[in-house]
Write a protein that holds these residues in place. Sequence first.
Motif, PDB file in Angstrom:
ATOM      1  N   THR A 162       0.825  -1.221   0.000  1.00  0.00           N
ATOM      2  CA  THR A 162       0.000   0.000   0.000  1.00  0.00           C
ATOM      3  C   THR A 162       0.855   1.265   0.000  1.00  0.00           C
ATOM      4  O   THR A 162       0.425   2.311   0.461  1.00  0.00           O
ATOM      5  CB  THR A 162      -0.925   0.007   1.234  1.00  0.00           C
ATOM      6  N   GLY A 163       2.086   1.130  -0.512  1.00  0.00           N
ATOM      7  CA  GLY A 163       2.983   2.290  -0.543  1.00  0.00           C
ATOM      8  C   GLY A 163       2.752   3.152  -1.765  1.00  0.00           C
ATOM      9  O   GLY A 163       1.642   3.186  -2.330  1.00  0.00           O
ATOM     10  N   ASN A 164       3.797   3.852  -2.189  1.00  0.00           N
ATOM     11  CA  ASN A 164       3.677   4.810  -3.301  1.00  0.00           C
ATOM     12  C   ASN A 164       3.116   4.160  -4.562  1.00  0.00           C
ATOM     13  O   ASN A 164       2.187   4.679  -5.196  1.00  0.00           O
ATOM     14  CB  ASN A 164       5.049   5.406  -3.623  1.00  0.00           C
ATOM     15  N   MET A 165       3.685   3.029  -4.936  1.00  0.00           N
ATOM     16  CA  MET A 165       3.263   2.384  -6.184  1.00  0.00           C
ATOM     17  C   MET A 165       1.916   1.699  -6.030  1.00  0.00           C
ATOM     18  O   MET A 165       1.078   1.750  -6.935  1.00  0.00           O
ATOM     19  CB  MET A 165       4.333   1.385  -6.642  1.00  0.00           C
ATOM     20  N   SER A 211       0.863  -5.035   4.598  1.00  0.00           N
ATOM     21  CA  SER A 211       1.704  -6.095   5.160  1.00  0.00           C
ATOM     22  C   SER A 211       1.033  -6.786   6.349  1.00  0.00           C
ATOM     23  O   SER A 211       1.375  -7.913   6.683  1.00  0.00           O
ATOM     24  CB  SER A 211       3.067  -5.539   5.568  1.00  0.00           C
ATOM     25  N   VAL A 238       5.479  -4.479  -3.738  1.00  0.00           N
ATOM     26  CA  VAL A 238       6.340  -4.569  -2.545  1.00  0.00           C
ATOM     27  C   VAL A 238       7.799  -4.508  -2.986  1.00  0.00           C
ATOM     28  O   VAL A 238       8.107  -4.728  -4.155  1.00  0.00           O
ATOM     29  CB  VAL A 238       6.090  -5.891  -1.775  1.00  0.00           C
ATOM     30  N   ALA A 290      10.862  -8.405  -0.424  1.00  0.00           N
ATOM     31  CA  ALA A 290       9.677  -8.947   0.253  1.00  0.00           C
ATOM     32  C   ALA A 290       8.925  -9.954  -0.606  1.00  0.00           C
ATOM     33  O   ALA A 290       7.988 -10.597  -0.131  1.00  0.00           O
ATOM     34  CB  ALA A 290       8.733  -7.800   0.641  1.00  0.00           C
ATOM     35  N   ILE A 318       6.410  -5.566 -10.326  1.00  0.00           N
ATOM     36  CA  ILE A 318       6.783  -4.174 -10.638  1.00  0.00           C
ATOM     37  C   ILE A 318       8.147  -3.821 -10.047  1.00  0.00           C
ATOM     38  O   ILE A 318       8.544  -2.662 -10.052  1.00  0.00           O
ATOM     39  CB  ILE A 318       5.714  -3.185 -10.126  1.00  0.00           C
ATOM     40  N   THR A 319       8.845  -4.805  -9.508  1.00  0.00           N
ATOM     41  CA  THR A 319      10.038  -4.510  -8.705  1.00  0.00           C
ATOM     42  C   THR A 319      11.228  -4.044  -9.543  1.00  0.00           C
ATOM     43  O   THR A 319      11.408  -4.437 -10.695  1.00  0.00           O
ATOM     44  CB  THR A 319      10.489  -5.735  -7.893  1.00  0.00           C
ATOM     45  N   ASN A 320      12.059  -3.257  -8.928  1.00  0.00           N
ATOM     46  CA  ASN A 320      13.394  -2.973  -9.438  1.00  0.00           C
ATOM     47  C   ASN A 320      14.381  -3.615  -8.454  1.00  0.00           C
ATOM     48  O   ASN A 320      14.606  -3.081  -7.363  1.00  0.00           O
ATOM     49  CB  ASN A 320      13.630  -1.458  -9.561  1.00  0.00           C
ATOM     50  N   PHE A 350       5.318  -1.557 -15.016  1.00  0.00           N
ATOM     51  CA  PHE A 350       5.357  -0.416 -14.093  1.00  0.00           C
ATOM     52  C   PHE A 350       6.750  -0.143 -13.497  1.00  0.00           C
ATOM     53  O   PHE A 350       6.892   0.829 -12.764  1.00  0.00           O
ATOM     54  CB  PHE A 350       4.367  -0.593 -12.914  1.00  0.00           C
ATOM     55  N   THR A 405       8.347   3.329 -14.647  1.00  0.00           N
ATOM     56  CA  THR A 405       7.580   4.576 -14.453  1.00  0.00           C
ATOM     57  C   THR A 405       7.588   4.922 -12.966  1.00  0.00           C
ATOM     58  O   THR A 405       7.087   4.152 -12.147  1.00  0.00           O
ATOM     59  CB  THR A 405       6.125   4.390 -14.928  1.00  0.00           C
ATOM     60  N   PHE A 406       8.133   6.062 -12.631  1.00  0.00           N
ATOM     61  CA  PHE A 406       8.099   6.491 -11.231  1.00  0.00           C
ATOM     62  C   PHE A 406       6.654   6.734 -10.800  1.00  0.00           C
ATOM     63  O   PHE A 406       5.808   7.155 -11.619  1.00  0.00           O
ATOM     64  CB  PHE A 406       8.902   7.780 -11.028  1.00  0.00           C
ATOM     65  N   ALA A 407       6.399   6.518  -9.512  1.00  0.00           N
ATOM     66  CA  ALA A 407       5.033   6.649  -8.985  1.00  0.00           C
ATOM     67  C   ALA A 407       4.426   8.006  -9.341  1.00  0.00           C
ATOM     68  O   ALA A 407       3.248   8.095  -9.712  1.00  0.00           O
ATOM     69  CB  ALA A 407       5.035   6.437  -7.471  1.00  0.00           C
TER      70      ALA A 407
END
Length: 191
Positions: free
Chosen positions: A9-12, A32, A48, A52, A72-74, A109, A112-114
Amino acid sequence: MTNLSIIGTGNMGQAIAAIADKGGHSVQLLGSGDTATQVTGDVVVLAVPYGAVDDVIAQRGEQLADRIVVDITNPLNFETFDSLVVTSDSSATAEIAAALPQSRVLKAFNTTFAATLGAGVVGPLPTTVLIAGDDTDAKSTLSDIVTAGGLKAIDAGALNRARELEALGFLQLTLAATEKVSWSGGFGVAA
Ligand SMILES: NC(=O)c1ccc[n+]([C@@H]2O[C@H](COP(=O)([O-])OP(=O)(O)OC[C@H]3O[C@@H](n4cnc5c(N)ncnc54)[C@H](OP(=O)(O)O)[C@@H]3O)[C@@H](O)[C@H]2O)c1
């Protein structure tokens, strides 16, 4: 209407939820602490940190079967900012796909920054979500969600292209971290 579940539930997570909501799709946001809540979405976004993802798969692997799973992870080494933590012939997405053989796994995603998901633009260009994966129908479903939410989507090719998307995301992060581009900017796509 597609049902989405977004884990994180963060920025992304919030930015992608807003895109889906704008397109009239239903969104289940899982934090979480929501480990007892079953995933209900046909499309599940793993919003996440890369570190995680193993936990999420350990907790929810069976629930993710037969669903579209969006990575969507980096997967950067955030201590050195000098390498990815996956091997150079693989990708986080390929690892996730191997761990979830009954899911249709996509990369999207991560380039692309949030802030650009929220703004809908990168400088003068529309925000474009690059999507890689081996399942054409899954890519089409995600592409429809993205475009209904007011952004552009491009099919970037097979799951093997996740490696290049992660390299692109890595480079963009190093540019932003060293203030050569802003966190509301980055790479745009002129189609
Ligand atoms: N921010 C960007 O512009 C951007 C752009 C492209 C890709 N990404 C990628 O997107 C992902 C999310 O980034 P973010 O910026 O949204 O991070 P963030 O704001 O720090 O949010 C991460 C979220 O993950 C949750 N989380 C952590 N471990 C979890 C677990 N085991 N189960 C469920 N939720 C868990 C956190 O919950 P708690 O707070 O409760 O721990 C938090 O809600 C990362 O992989 C990042 O590399 C980010």
